[in-house]
Design a protein around this motif. Sequence first.
Motif, mmCIF file in Angstrom:
data_model
loop_
_atom_site.group_PDB
_atom_site.id
_atom_site.type_symbol
_atom_site.label_atom_id
_atom_site.label_comp_id
_atom_site.label_asym_id
_atom_site.label_seq_id
_atom_site.Cartn_x
_atom_site.Cartn_y
_atom_site.Cartn_z
ATOM 1 N N MET A 206 -0.161 -4.662 4.745
ATOM 2 C CA MET A 206 -0.957 -3.587 5.319
ATOM 3 C C MET A 206 -0.243 -2.248 5.164
ATOM 4 S SD MET A 206 -2.364 -3.053 9.200
ATOM 5 C CE MET A 206 -0.872 -2.172 9.675
ATOM 6 N N PHE A 207 1.064 -2.231 5.447
ATOM 7 C CA PHE A 207 1.828 -0.989 5.310
ATOM 8 C C PHE A 207 1.932 -0.555 3.851
ATOM 9 C CE2 PHE A 207 3.627 -2.389 9.473
ATOM 10 C CZ PHE A 207 3.267 -1.271 10.201
ATOM 11 N N CYS A 208 1.950 -1.519 2.952
ATOM 12 C CA CYS A 208 2.027 -1.219 1.523
ATOM 13 C C CYS A 208 0.838 -0.362 1.100
ATOM 14 C CB CYS A 208 2.063 -2.523 0.722
ATOM 15 S SG CYS A 208 2.210 -2.316 -1.054
ATOM 16 N N VAL A 209 -0.363 -0.729 1.542
ATOM 17 C CA VAL A 209 -1.574 0.019 1.202
ATOM 18 C C VAL A 209 -1.662 1.309 2.010
ATOM 19 C CG1 VAL A 209 -4.091 -0.013 1.414
ATOM 20 C CG2 VAL A 209 -2.904 -1.943 0.366
ATOM 21 N N ILE A 289 -9.161 -4.337 6.327
ATOM 22 C CA ILE A 289 -7.689 -4.422 6.340
ATOM 23 C C ILE A 289 -7.163 -4.032 7.721
ATOM 24 C CG2 ILE A 289 -5.568 -3.405 5.408
ATOM 25 C CD1 ILE A 289 -7.019 -3.165 2.707
ATOM 26 N N GLY A 290 -7.755 -2.994 8.317
ATOM 27 C CA GLY A 290 -7.342 -2.571 9.652
ATOM 28 C C GLY A 290 -7.529 -3.658 10.696
ATOM 29 N N ASN A 323 8.786 -3.112 11.929
ATOM 30 C CA ASN A 323 9.386 -1.955 11.278
ATOM 31 C C ASN A 323 10.080 -2.364 9.979
ATOM 32 O OD1 ASN A 323 9.573 0.944 12.764
ATOM 33 N ND2 ASN A 323 9.110 -0.673 14.221
ATOM 34 N N THR A 324 10.535 -3.625 9.907
ATOM 35 C CA THR A 324 11.020 -4.137 8.634
ATOM 36 C C THR A 324 9.876 -4.201 7.625
ATOM 37 O OG1 THR A 324 12.694 -5.469 9.775
ATOM 38 C CG2 THR A 324 12.169 -6.082 7.497
ATOM 39 N N ALA A 325 8.703 -4.650 8.091
ATOM 40 C CA ALA A 325 7.519 -4.662 7.230
ATOM 41 C C ALA A 325 7.141 -3.253 6.799
ATOM 42 C CB ALA A 325 6.351 -5.313 7.972
ATOM 43 N N ASN A 326 7.317 -2.292 7.704
ATOM 44 C CA ASN A 326 7.005 -0.896 7.417
ATOM 45 C C ASN A 326 7.939 -0.318 6.360
ATOM 46 O OD1 ASN A 326 5.772 1.567 7.591
ATOM 47 N ND2 ASN A 326 6.554 2.080 9.616
ATOM 48 N N ALA A 327 9.112 -0.918 6.204
ATOM 49 C CA ALA A 327 10.038 -0.493 5.155
ATOM 50 C C ALA A 327 9.808 -1.277 3.863
ATOM 51 C CB ALA A 327 11.479 -0.673 5.625
ATOM 52 N N LEU A 328 9.573 -2.588 3.992
ATOM 53 C CA LEU A 328 9.433 -3.457 2.821
ATOM 54 C C LEU A 328 8.150 -3.175 2.046
ATOM 55 C CD1 LEU A 328 10.492 -5.885 1.196
ATOM 56 C CD2 LEU A 328 9.213 -7.370 2.751
ATOM 57 N N GLY A 329 7.021 -3.050 2.750
ATOM 58 C CA GLY A 329 5.743 -2.835 2.083
ATOM 59 C C GLY A 329 5.732 -1.575 1.223
ATOM 60 N N PRO A 330 6.068 -0.406 1.777
ATOM 61 C CA PRO A 330 6.091 0.812 0.968
ATOM 62 C C PRO A 330 7.109 0.753 -0.175
ATOM 63 C CG PRO A 330 6.009 1.349 3.282
ATOM 64 C CD PRO A 330 6.228 -0.130 3.209
ATOM 65 N N LEU A 331 8.232 0.068 0.045
ATOM 66 C CA LEU A 331 9.241 -0.039 -1.011
ATOM 67 C C LEU A 331 8.668 -0.782 -2.213
ATOM 68 C CD1 LEU A 331 12.157 0.150 -2.106
ATOM 69 C CD2 LEU A 331 12.647 -1.993 -0.902
ATOM 70 N N ALA A 344 -3.648 2.027 -7.077
ATOM 71 C CA ALA A 344 -4.399 0.911 -6.506
ATOM 72 C C ALA A 344 -3.633 -0.406 -6.540
ATOM 73 C CB ALA A 344 -5.727 0.747 -7.251
ATOM 74 N N SER A 345 -2.532 -0.462 -7.291
ATOM 75 C CA SER A 345 -1.775 -1.717 -7.414
ATOM 76 C C SER A 345 -1.164 -2.155 -6.094
ATOM 77 C CB SER A 345 -0.671 -1.564 -8.458
ATOM 78 O OG SER A 345 0.279 -0.574 -8.062
ATOM 79 N N THR A 346 -1.083 -1.244 -5.124
ATOM 80 C CA THR A 346 -0.517 -1.619 -3.823
ATOM 81 C C THR A 346 -1.334 -2.732 -3.164
ATOM 82 O OG1 THR A 346 -1.782 0.162 -2.777
ATOM 83 C CG2 THR A 346 0.492 0.664 -3.431
ATOM 84 N N GLY A 347 -2.637 -2.810 -3.505
ATOM 85 C CA GLY A 347 -3.466 -3.869 -2.945
ATOM 86 C C GLY A 347 -3.005 -5.247 -3.380
ATOM 87 N N PHE A 348 -2.682 -5.403 -4.662
ATOM 88 C CA PHE A 348 -2.213 -6.698 -5.161
ATOM 89 C C PHE A 348 -0.835 -7.041 -4.586
ATOM 90 C CE2 PHE A 348 -5.019 -5.566 -8.908
ATOM 91 C CZ PHE A 348 -6.038 -6.422 -8.522
ATOM 92 N N VAL A 349 0.036 -6.027 -4.478
ATOM 93 C CA VAL A 349 1.356 -6.254 -3.875
ATOM 94 C C VAL A 349 1.188 -6.671 -2.411
ATOM 95 C CG1 VAL A 349 3.569 -5.192 -3.253
ATOM 96 C CG2 VAL A 349 2.468 -4.600 -5.420
ATOM 97 N N GLY A 350 0.284 -5.981 -1.707
ATOM 98 C CA GLY A 350 0.030 -6.311 -0.309
ATOM 99 C C GLY A 350 -0.526 -7.707 -0.134
ATOM 100 N N ALA A 351 -1.422 -8.120 -1.033
ATOM 101 C CA ALA A 351 -1.987 -9.472 -0.961
ATOM 102 C C ALA A 351 -0.895 -10.522 -1.139
ATOM 103 C CB ALA A 351 -3.067 -9.643 -2.030
ATOM 104 N N ALA A 352 0.036 -10.259 -2.059
ATOM 105 C CA ALA A 352 1.148 -11.193 -2.273
ATOM 106 C C ALA A 352 2.022 -11.297 -1.023
ATOM 107 C CB ALA A 352 1.989 -10.737 -3.470
ATOM 108 N N LEU A 353 2.240 -10.168 -0.339
ATOM 109 C CA LEU A 353 3.034 -10.194 0.894
ATOM 110 C C LEU A 353 2.308 -10.973 1.993
ATOM 111 C CD1 LEU A 353 4.373 -6.519 0.911
ATOM 112 C CD2 LEU A 353 5.761 -8.595 0.730
ATOM 113 N N ALA A 354 0.999 -10.790 2.111
ATOM 114 C CA ALA A 354 0.227 -11.534 3.115
ATOM 115 C C ALA A 354 0.299 -13.040 2.848
ATOM 116 C CB ALA A 354 -1.228 -11.065 3.109
#
Length: 385
Positions: A206-209, A289-290, A323-331, A344-354
């Motif tokens: 979620m934070f990634c997107v 997503i929210g 807050n770790t997620a808040n750092a990892l997702g954007p990274l 838009a690739s952040t969506g695929f990265v976020g899906a992998a994290l979920a």
Amino acid sequence: MGGFAIGTTEFATMSLLPPMAAGLHVDAPTAGHVISAYASGVVIGAPLLAVLGAKLARRTLLILLMAAFCLCNALSAIAPDYHWMLAFRFLSGLPHGAYFGVAALVAASLVPQDKRAQAVGRIMLGLTIATTIGVPVASWLGQVMSWRWGFGVVAILALLCATMVAIFVPHDKPDADINPLRELDALKNGQVWLTLGVGAIGFGGMFCVYTYLASALENVTHASPTGISLVFAIFGLGMTLGNMFVPRFADRALMPTAAALLVWSALCLALYPLAVHHLWAVSVVIFAIGCGGAMGTILQTRLMDVAGEAQSLAAALNHSAFNTANALGPLLGGMAITQGYGWASTGFVGAALALGGLLILILAMRLEARDAAPQHHEREMCEAS
């Protein structure tokens, strides 16, 4: 009110960054370090203050934490230069996780066992409403008056929260037998670590997107400033409604609800790159997503079940995990963007994290079932005898 104050300062600082950088006479990337300083304070302060405050009555601890939050935000509002601002934002982050953890425990203690998740969800509502009301108001004040008012208003809200806790929260007595070091026993519990892992990995999507949403809306969707503001408000509405309704299912079946929510998040995040080209489509997906933000409430309740006597520390660590997620997702999202995969690739990265969070959750469920099997067999033997 406490969640509203914390959520406002956590998210509004990002929108206040340009005028704050100018006011402190540094460039925007340097000013961005104050956000990292706050997050560092959350990660460090959550377990530290939970352990140090273990012998205090929870009502008293809530008042002290919010009073400290009030003071540090007031100091942020009058910080004379960048270095002082860095220090004050770090100190402001210290009470964040401990406050939410203790507030969740107090809320859960005021309702029947089968309504705990809903009570924790109400605590989190302040945080979600802040994304739709508090952040825009603080940002507006920062634009028309001064960025310092963004922190000054939060100090006033924190003072109001401390007053409301003193008036309305029932008096409780501290446990005379509590040993603060006993709180550290939570760190020996594998289920606690697995639950924190679900939050740190699964919530990172979620934070990634969210971190790069404005840039994607501007460069891919070609949305107007009004359209961008609308999408962010829709995201906040999704988080608010998610925290209102999802906990009802969690009170009936906690772990299945957590698994379903991670699957939901993975699917919605995977749809994001397809929807981002159209404003109406991305608005629907961002709302969905929210709704996945209710995971915070579910994991907070799960920690109450597995933490044993180390309730305060485990509850506070939940916010260190986020807050770790808040750092990892954007990274990870930023790495995908810089490699040329697009906003838009952040969506695929976020899906992998979920999905990563879902795998950790499945592992936790299997280990719990394995550990429970011998106890169930022993109970059957006793009943037979």
